[in-house]
Design an enzyme around this catalytic site. Structure first.
Site, PDB file in Angstrom:
ATOM      1  N   ARG A  77     -46.593  57.545  42.234  1.00 38.84           N
ATOM      2  CA  ARG A  77     -47.656  56.849  41.508  1.00 38.84           C
ATOM      3  C   ARG A  77     -48.352  57.784  40.511  1.00 38.84           C
ATOM      4  O   ARG A  77     -48.465  58.983  40.741  1.00 38.84           O
ATOM      5  CB  ARG A  77     -48.692  56.317  42.492  1.00 38.84           C
TER       6      ARG A  77
ATOM      7  N   LYS B  68     -48.220  48.499  44.905  1.00 43.79           N
ATOM      8  CA  LYS B  68     -49.569  48.984  45.181  1.00 43.79           C
ATOM      9  C   LYS B  68     -50.607  48.220  44.361  1.00 43.79           C
ATOM     10  O   LYS B  68     -51.779  48.126  44.761  1.00 43.79           O
ATOM     11  CB  LYS B  68     -49.662  50.486  44.908  1.00 43.79           C
TER      12      LYS B  68
ATOM     13  N   HIS C 229     -54.001  50.002  55.086  1.00 45.10           N
ATOM     14  CA  HIS C 229     -52.821  50.760  54.695  1.00 45.10           C
ATOM     15  C   HIS C 229     -52.187  51.278  55.985  1.00 45.10           C
ATOM     16  O   HIS C 229     -52.482  52.374  56.456  1.00 45.10           O
ATOM     17  CB  HIS C 229     -53.220  51.922  53.775  1.00 45.10           C
TER      18      HIS C 229
ATOM     19  N   SER D 133     -48.890  58.994  53.200  1.00 44.85           N
ATOM     20  CA  SER D 133     -47.467  59.236  53.005  1.00 44.85           C
ATOM     21  C   SER D 133     -47.032  60.511  53.720  1.00 44.85           C
ATOM     22  O   SER D 133     -47.696  61.546  53.632  1.00 44.85           O
ATOM     23  CB  SER D 133     -47.174  59.359  51.506  1.00 44.85           C
TER      24      SER D 133
ATOM     25  N   LYS E 154     -45.729  56.663  59.321  1.00 44.97           N
ATOM     26  CA  LYS E 154     -46.006  55.227  59.504  1.00 44.97           C
ATOM     27  C   LYS E 154     -44.725  54.421  59.655  1.00 44.97           C
ATOM     28  O   LYS E 154     -44.590  53.613  60.568  1.00 44.97           O
ATOM     29  CB  LYS E 154     -46.780  54.654  58.299  1.00 44.97           C
ATOM     30  N   THR E 155     -43.813  54.616  58.723  1.00 45.76           N
ATOM     31  CA  THR E 155     -42.590  53.812  58.725  1.00 45.76           C
ATOM     32  C   THR E 155     -41.692  54.190  59.893  1.00 45.76           C
ATOM     33  O   THR E 155     -41.174  53.336  60.615  1.00 45.76           O
ATOM     34  CB  THR E 155     -41.847  53.981  57.392  1.00 45.76           C
TER      35      THR E 155
ATOM     36  N   ASP F  91     -46.231  49.037  55.962  1.00 44.17           N
ATOM     37  CA  ASP F  91     -47.111  49.701  55.011  1.00 44.17           C
ATOM     38  C   ASP F  91     -48.451  49.022  54.757  1.00 44.17           C
ATOM     39  O   ASP F  91     -49.459  49.702  54.613  1.00 44.17           O
ATOM     40  CB  ASP F  91     -46.377  49.864  53.677  1.00 44.17           C
TER      41      ASP F  91
ATOM     42  N   ARG G 165     -36.727  57.190  47.689  1.00 49.06           N
ATOM     43  CA  ARG G 165     -37.187  56.012  48.430  1.00 49.06           C
ATOM     44  C   ARG G 165     -36.082  54.990  48.628  1.00 49.06           C
ATOM     45  O   ARG G 165     -35.145  54.888  47.837  1.00 49.06           O
ATOM     46  CB  ARG G 165     -38.332  55.334  47.670  1.00 49.06           C
TER      47      ARG G 165
END
Length: 530
Positions: A56, A198, A217, A235, A239-240, A254, A320
């Site tokens: 980003r 986002k 988030h 990040s 999380k994933t 996410d 990604r």
């Protein structure tokens, strides 16, 4: 191909371009390959490059400041203002750029899986693969819903558009311009597709709090007994990876909302880091890299054999994979679950100070939620060995347009109302700082998470951490007792104490900006300086 009866002109855009409305996966991949936007790997994934923008462009995002947004947006380094007049100029120039295109792709999609809280979003792109990305990542309407689709927000995504700082009031050729009242978001000068997803997250973070819904988030999953867990984290904190657990049903990886009745996914897909994915540690995610319908960004591919190399970071460390959520075998069919029983706050502490797991009181939960701590590992610059502390409030400051206390108070109220257990989990380093210690073994993290989620950790003997005041288990079945006490893992105990005191000070200094917005109980939950 189903086109809405509501054309682009209703959003103020006219073009003679060929419009591809709501194309499906196969058609979009066909278009992307034919247009030279990417290559098919030998296993079927579409492999693309995003150029210089591999993440980003946070410093290039601007929000229109008007009579409505002026009092409610958390203005500062994250949310930068532009005037309505500046936005009008940017939109006019985007409209002129659209008018010159030969081909455009349009997707009509939902942000949010709980019908009463979703937002209808139209996304206009110049790249077929961007259209495929956003179709994968958001919630796809049924075919019958498309003809009468009435967009509430419109996103225009033009990587070829070059902003002019002097004309547009921005800082570079890249621009993400957000007009919440005009319900339009304009993205230009970047091929990084994550800006679109986002942007939808930011929309929901703006809209939902006034409806009493907590936007988060986080990833989320459900146990066999219907117990939902949510995983907050920045990040790289896991999380994933940690939510993709074969023994639990995945709600999403996410972005979610917490309403009175459900935890619901904002999306219909997942966006996982691909660099060094392991078939042993992350088998479900790894398998998606070998499927038709997955988009791999900045993954190195041999142009002849079409073999991909997930370990090669030549194009980006932030490579990604985006894929439909149903590529994960145990994903929820409706992208939602019951309100949570457990909240996990993930941090990758590269200082090696925080324990692998700790239990938080509601006040401590709000403190750590507003802090949003993790640590970035030092880069490749010669001589740089110290990790860098990062505080991203609500574990997602770049996407939170309102003041953090709005989200923090929603969380605190919901924790108290539901009797939710809250855990802080360190997926970072143990035995020393980055470069001295080692990364927390994922098997240890999973064992501790399992004990927290099945309730057995609530009965474990606990000690009070002398620096942060939270409760830390002393003994957990199947976990080496030594690793539960971070100080005990350091060879140099005095060095640990010095580094711990430094981290406590960083927390205290960062939280000063929130002290006037929280009650005494939350202020008392702060770590104590020696």
């Amino acid at each position: 191909m189903t086109a809405s009866r509501t054309g682009l002109d209703t959003q103020g855009f006219t073009t003679n371009a060929t419009l591809h409305w709501n194309l499906g996966t196969a058609a979009l991949i066909e278009q992307a390959v034919a247009r030279g936007e990417g290559l098919l790997s030998k296993d079927g994934a579409l492999v693309v490059e995003t150029g210089k923008h591999t993440g980003r462009s946070a410093n290039d995002k601007f929000i229109v400041k008007d009579d409505v947004t002026g009092p409610v947006i958390w203005w500062g380094k994250t949310n930068r203002p532009i005037s309505p007049e500046q936005f009008a100029t940017i939109k006019a120039d985007f409209a002129a750029a659209l008018a010159e295109k030969d081909t455009l792709f349009v997707q009509d999609l939902f942000g949010g899986s709980q019908p009463e809280y979703r937002v209808q979003v139209r996304v206009i792109t110049e790249y077929a693969w961007h259209s495929m990305f956003i179709r994968t990542m958001l919630v796809r309407p049924e075919e019958a819903e498309l003809a009468d689709f009435l967009p509430e927000f419109t996103i225009v995504d033009l990587p070829s558009f070059k902003a002019d700082p002097a004309r547009h009031g921005c800082r570079s050729e890249t621009i993400i311009a957000v007009d919440f009242e005009g319900k339009t978001i304009l993205i230009g000068g970047t091929k990084y597709a994550g800006e679109m997803k986002k942007s939808v997250f930011s929309i929901l973070n703006y809209l939902l709090p006034v409806q009493g819904v907590m936007p988060m988030h986080c990833s989320a999953n459900i146990g066999a007994n219907g117990d939902t867990a949510v995983f907050f984290g920045l990040s790289g904190t896991g999380k994933t990876t940690l939510s993709a657990d074969a023994s639990r049903t995945l709600i999403g990886d996410d972005e979610h909302g917490w309403s009175d009745t459900a935890v619901f996914n904002f999306e219909g897909g997942c966006y996982a880091k691909a660099i060094r994915l392991s078939p042993e540690a992350e088998p479900e995610i790894y398998a998606t890299t070998k499927r038709f319908g997955t988009v791999l960004e900045n993954v190195v591919i041999d142009p002849d054999t079409r073999e991909i190399d997930l370990d090669d970071n030549a194009l980006a460390e932030n490579s990604r994979a985006s894929y439909p959520i149903d590529f994960i075998p145990n994903a929820s069919s409706d992208n939602l679950g019951p309100v949570p029983k457990n909240i996990i706050m993930l941090t990758a502490d590269a200082f090696g100070i925080l324990p692998p797991i700790a239990k938080l009181t509601p006040a401590q939960a709000m403190y750590h939620f507003l802090s949003g701590y993790t640590a970035r590992v030092a880069g490749t610059e010669i001589g740089v060995t110290e990790p860098d502390a990062t505080f991203s409030t609500c574990f997602g400051a770049p996407f939170m347009p309102r003041h953090p206390s709005v989200y923090g108070n929603l969380l605190k109220e919901r924790i108290a109302k539901g009797g939710v257990d809250v855990w802080l989990v360190n997926t970072g380093w143990t035995g020393g700082i980055y470069g001295v210690g080692k990364r927390m073994p994922i098997r240890v993290t999973r064992a501790l998470l399992n004990a927290a989620l099945d309730g057995s950790l609530n009965n474990a003997p606990m000690r009070t951490d002398p620096n942060f005041g939270f409760q830390v288990p002393i003994v957990v079945a199947g976990v080496d007792q030594l690793i539960l006490d971070p100080r005990a893992t350091w060879a140099d105990k005095d060095a640990y104490d010095v580094k711990a005191a430094g981290l406590v000070k960083l927390f205290i200094d960062n939280f000063a900006q929130f002290e006037d917005h929280v009650d005494a109980g939350v202020r008392e939950a702060a770590p104590k300086a020696a």
